[in-house]
Design an enzyme around this catalytic site. Structure first.
Site, PDB file in Angstrom:
ATOM      1  N   ASP A 101      -0.931   0.050   8.971  1.00 37.91           N
ATOM      2  CA  ASP A 101      -1.385   0.367   7.612  1.00 37.91           C
ATOM      3  C   ASP A 101      -2.841  -0.313   7.175  1.00 37.91           C
ATOM      4  OD1 ASP A 101      -1.092   1.326   4.796  1.00 37.91           O
ATOM      5  OD2 ASP A 101      -0.304  -0.642   4.259  1.00 37.91           O
TER       6      ASP A 101
ATOM      7  N   ASP B  16      -4.244  -0.898   3.384  1.00 35.64           N
ATOM      8  CA  ASP B  16      -4.096  -1.933   2.154  1.00 35.64           C
ATOM      9  C   ASP B  16      -2.716  -2.876   2.356  1.00 35.64           C
ATOM     10  OD1 ASP B  16      -6.256  -0.452   0.328  1.00 35.64           O
ATOM     11  OD2 ASP B  16      -5.111   1.232   0.926  1.00 35.64           O
TER      12      ASP B  16
ATOM     13  N   LYS C 156       2.958   8.913   2.063  1.00 42.71           N
ATOM     14  CA  LYS C 156       4.049   7.956   2.150  1.00 42.71           C
ATOM     15  C   LYS C 156       4.868   7.973   0.915  1.00 42.71           C
ATOM     16  CE  LYS C 156       1.350   5.034   5.504  1.00 42.71           C
ATOM     17  NZ  LYS C 156       0.781   3.678   5.296  1.00 42.71           N
TER      18      LYS C 156
ATOM     19  N   ASP D 198       3.099  -3.227   4.886  1.00 39.18           N
ATOM     20  CA  ASP D 198       3.196  -4.288   3.920  1.00 39.18           C
ATOM     21  C   ASP D 198       3.992  -3.932   2.691  1.00 39.18           C
ATOM     22  OD1 ASP D 198       1.139  -2.774   2.863  1.00 39.18           O
ATOM     23  OD2 ASP D 198       0.941  -4.580   1.504  1.00 39.18           O
TER      24      ASP D 198
END
Length: 235
Positions: A18, A20, A152, A177
């Site tokens: 991922d 960010d 997502k 995260d």
């Protein structure tokens, strides 16, 4: 903290990051940009409320708050672009890699592991961040959920990234995260290394992660995942 809940790890041929909150600490910048733009439009958000949409595609964030405040008119494209512009500007000013990211990328590359990126952020921001962090050359490909019908927590962005890499999902390790990212990666059938954002780290749903670290700085020689990655190079 390093936690493993996985019983058996398959051979892993690719690592899909991922962006960010994993590669760059941009989640606070997203939340600040969203807070400012929505408040200016009359949506009574608080910084804490912005955490509800962590990991979502920016157009889905706009839709999320439009549905909850239907009396406030938001122009979807203009609102999303305003948020994106603010985030991009701040990243260019202060963006730095998350701890342990560069060392992890260097080691994966040295071991011949295929590296991909699956993100909710639009492609415009992906290239800005990878170039700003000077890590763009480590990635075989990067894929944005802006090119998928759903972002997502739908698994589409991960499934497409795996297909384009030529690796079956069960042989991919996702690094995430956010809880929306967790759901996307696990729904895609991937192994998951979670590095939870501290704002949602106590959520009980992180038990679904196969492995968990407080930081990629702890992803060192002693971590059991390296034994699976070290023997799974492409020919």
């Amino acid at each position: 903290m390093s936690v493993s809940t996985m019983v058996a790890t398959p051979s892993l041929q690719a690592v899909i990051f991922d962006m960010d909150g994993v590669l760059i600490d941009s989640e606070p910048l997203w939340q600040q940009g969203e807070y400012e733009v929505f408040r200016e439009a009359g949506v009574p958000l608080t910084p804490q409320m912005c955490q509800q949409t962590m990991g979502l595609r920016v157009d889905h964030v706009v839709r999320y708050w439009q549905q909850r405040y239907p009396d406030i008119v938001l122009e979807p494209h203009a609102t999303a672009q305003a948020i994106l512009d603010r985030v991009a500007a701040q990243i260019m000013l202060e963006g730095v890699p998350m701890p342990g990211v560069v060392n992890t990328l260097q080691r994966l590359h040295a071991q011949g592991i295929t590296i991909g990126l699956a993100t909710s952020s639009p492609g415009q921001l992906v290239t800005t961040i990878l170039q700003k962090l000077q890590i763009i050359d480590y990635f075989t490909l990067w894929h944005s959920a802006e090119h998928e019908p759903y972002g997502k927590p739908h698994p589409a962005v991960y499934l497409s990234a795996a297909e384009r890499l030529g690796v079956a999902p069960q042989h991919c390790l996702a690094i995430e995260d956010s809880l929306n990212g967790l759901l996307a990666a696990k729904s895609a059938g991937m192994s998951l290394l979670a590095v939870p954002d501290h704002r949602c780290a106590t959520d009980p749903r992180w038990v679904w992660a196969d492995y968990r670290l407080d930081s990629l700085e702890a992803f060192d020689d002693t971590h059991p995942l390296w034994s699976h990655l070290a023997t799974s190079r492409h020919p």
